[in-house]
Design an enzyme around this catalytic site. Structure first.
Site, PDB file in Angstrom:
ATOM      1  N   GLY A 198       0.825  -1.199   0.000  1.00 27.67           N
ATOM      2  CA  GLY A 198       0.000   0.000   0.000  1.00 27.67           C
ATOM      3  C   GLY A 198       0.862   1.252   0.000  1.00 27.67           C
ATOM      4  N   GLU A 252      15.914   1.087  -8.926  1.00 27.31           N
ATOM      5  CA  GLU A 252      15.509  -0.302  -9.213  1.00 27.31           C
ATOM      6  C   GLU A 252      16.282  -0.868 -10.399  1.00 27.31           C
ATOM      7  OE1 GLU A 252      13.950  -1.998  -7.151  1.00 27.31           O
ATOM      8  OE2 GLU A 252      13.379  -0.323  -5.876  1.00 27.31           O
ATOM      9  N   ASP A 310      13.752 -16.898 -11.198  1.00 29.32           N
ATOM     10  CA  ASP A 310      12.858 -17.009 -12.354  1.00 29.32           C
ATOM     11  C   ASP A 310      12.430 -15.643 -12.890  1.00 29.32           C
ATOM     12  OD1 ASP A 310      12.969 -19.732 -12.153  1.00 29.32           O
ATOM     13  OD2 ASP A 310      11.086 -19.915 -11.042  1.00 29.32           O
ATOM     14  N   GLU A 346       1.272   3.877  -4.714  1.00 30.57           N
ATOM     15  CA  GLU A 346       1.944   5.174  -4.532  1.00 30.57           C
ATOM     16  C   GLU A 346       1.364   6.191  -5.517  1.00 30.57           C
ATOM     17  OE1 GLU A 346       3.754   4.957  -2.038  1.00 30.57           O
ATOM     18  OE2 GLU A 346       4.209   2.830  -1.991  1.00 30.57           O
ATOM     19  N   GLY A 368      19.014 -13.609 -10.038  1.00 32.12           N
ATOM     20  CA  GLY A 368      17.659 -13.044  -9.974  1.00 32.12           C
ATOM     21  C   GLY A 368      16.541 -14.065  -9.975  1.00 32.12           C
ATOM     22  N   GLY A 377       3.178   4.354   0.736  1.00 37.37           N
ATOM     23  CA  GLY A 377       4.328   4.506   1.625  1.00 37.37           C
ATOM     24  C   GLY A 377       5.052   3.180   1.798  1.00 37.37           C
TER      25      GLY A 377
HETATM   26 ZN    ZN Z   1      16.949  -1.301  -3.541  1.00 36.86          ZN
END
Ligand code: ZN
Length: 193
Positions: free
Chosen positions: A106, A155, A123, A134, A121, A108
């Site tokens: 949710g 990211e 699959d 957000e 990483g 925040g």
């Molecule tokens: Zn990070």
């Protein structure tokens, strides 16, 4: 507020640098597919922000990023979702992780997550998901809504193989500071990538 649930940098000494490299892509031409969008911004704006975030990293490394329009063609798959956002995994025939593992929380808290390249990483290697609970903004200096460019830069650093840094000036620092926007890589990010 944290970008994601990946752990803080381990206390293991890493020479003089703060970054940690996990795995890296074993090819130079990387394709990506945007599987779903937020309704907070136009799709064109989101495409531009994602391309800008990739370009921030591309400026430092010999990789090229090309948008494709299906999961099957894509090395990296990006998308927005809420809660367990299972659809983003199922669309790529990846087993949905448990809610505790990868569910969004949710507004925040955790903003996103991204899986490391193949080799570490799993699959969903190279998949980057953004919490659509957000309020995302294209204002790179907003202190109220969540800055999509900065979150995507962080990211995509994971999607290119970097774990968290303990250097607060690095984009790979795990915390998102609402009142301290970052719009470019720090020295530690550049050394790491
Ligand atoms: Zn990070």
């Amino acid at each position: 507020t944290r970008f994601d649930r990946l752990p803080d940098k381990s206390a293991t000494p890493n020479g003089l640098e703060n970054f940690t490299l996990r795995t890296k892509w074993q090819k130079q031409g990387i394709t990506y597919f945007i599987a779903s969008f937020t309704s907070d911004l136009s799709q064109e704006t989101q495409r531009q922000i994602i391309a800008r975030a990739l370009d921030v990293w591309r400026a430092q490394i010999p990789l090229e990023f090309t948008e494709v329009f299906s999961t099957g063609e894509a090395d990296m798959v990006f998308g927005f979702g809420e809660g367990d956002h299972c659809a983003l995994y199922q669309a790529a025939s990846v087993t949905c992780p448990t809610a505790d593992d990868a569910g969004f929380d949710g507004e925040g808290g955790v903003l996103a997550h991204c899986y490391f390249p193949p080799g570490s990483g799993g699959d969903a290697a190279g998949y980057c998901h953004f919490d659509d609970s957000e309020s995302w903004t294209d204002d790179d200096t907003s202190t109220i809504e969540v800055r999509l460019l900065e979150t995507a830069i962080h990211e995509f650093g994971h999607g290119l193989g970097l774990a968290h840094s303990d250097d607060p000036s690095a984009t790979m620092f795990p915390s998102y500071d609402p009142v301290l926007p970052k719009t470019q890589l720090g020295g530690d990010d550049i050394t790491g990538i």
